[in-house]
Design a protein around this motif. Structure first.
Motif, mmCIF file in Angstrom:
data_model
loop_
_atom_site.group_PDB
_atom_site.id
_atom_site.type_symbol
_atom_site.label_atom_id
_atom_site.label_comp_id
_atom_site.label_asym_id
_atom_site.label_seq_id
_atom_site.Cartn_x
_atom_site.Cartn_y
_atom_site.Cartn_z
ATOM 1 N N VAL A 16 0.836 -1.193 0.000
ATOM 2 C CA VAL A 16 0.000 0.000 0.000
ATOM 3 C C VAL A 16 0.876 1.250 0.000
ATOM 4 O O VAL A 16 1.868 1.323 0.720
ATOM 5 C CB VAL A 16 -0.924 -0.005 1.238
ATOM 6 N N LEU A 17 0.481 2.224 -0.821
ATOM 7 C CA LEU A 17 1.168 3.509 -0.862
ATOM 8 C C LEU A 17 0.259 4.567 -0.233
ATOM 9 O O LEU A 17 -0.871 4.748 -0.679
ATOM 10 C CB LEU A 17 1.490 3.913 -2.295
ATOM 11 N N ASP A 18 0.759 5.235 0.790
ATOM 12 C CA ASP A 18 -0.028 6.315 1.379
ATOM 13 C C ASP A 18 0.205 7.596 0.569
ATOM 14 O O ASP A 18 1.056 7.629 -0.327
ATOM 15 C CB ASP A 18 0.314 6.493 2.860
ATOM 16 N N PRO A 19 -0.556 8.647 0.850
ATOM 17 C CA PRO A 19 -0.407 9.876 0.069
ATOM 18 C C PRO A 19 1.017 10.448 0.080
ATOM 19 O O PRO A 19 1.506 10.932 -0.946
ATOM 20 C CB PRO A 19 -1.398 10.841 0.727
ATOM 21 N N ALA A 20 1.703 10.369 1.209
ATOM 22 C CA ALA A 20 3.073 10.879 1.274
ATOM 23 C C ALA A 20 3.997 10.107 0.334
ATOM 24 O O ALA A 20 4.855 10.694 -0.341
ATOM 25 C CB ALA A 20 3.604 10.813 2.707
#
Length: 109
Positions: free
Chosen positions: A81-85
């Motif tokens: 998963v890639l978070d917004p940051a």
């Protein structure tokens, strides 16, 4: 030819790093061989454009493109998963590689 060699280096590095996750600490033979061989070929092909182009610029392009591709593979193949940051950081890396390639006088276009 320098960009061809750099592209080949990037492909081998991405293959090697993807296989590295599968090695389980180098306890699995086939992924370990792919990793070691891939890195050896990546560094060989990376060395070729360094005969004519600056090491800092070539390394910035190589590592930037590798980071983006490995992150994409991790996201797609390994469901990371890639978070917004993280997505903003990846976008900045892409922007940096584009700025170097499109606007820098350091590279012969």
């Amino acid at each position: 030819m320098n960009y061809v060699f750099l592209s080949v280096a990037i492909v081998f590095e991405v293959i090697a790093t993807t296989a590295l996750k599968q090695t389980e600490g180098f306890t699995r033979l086939l992924p370990s061989l792919v990793t070691v061989g891939g890195y050896a070929l990546a560094f060989y092909f990376l060395s070729l454009p360094l005969r004519a182009l600056p090491v800092g610029i070539i390394y910035a392009i190589w590592s930037g493109v590798d980071i983006v591709l490995i992150t994409a593979i991790g996201w797609i193949r390994f469901r990371q998963v890639l978070d917004p940051a993280a997505m903003i950081g990846i976008a900045l890396i892409i922007a940096g590689v584009l700025v170097i390639n499109l606007f820098s006088d350091t590279l012969a276009h």
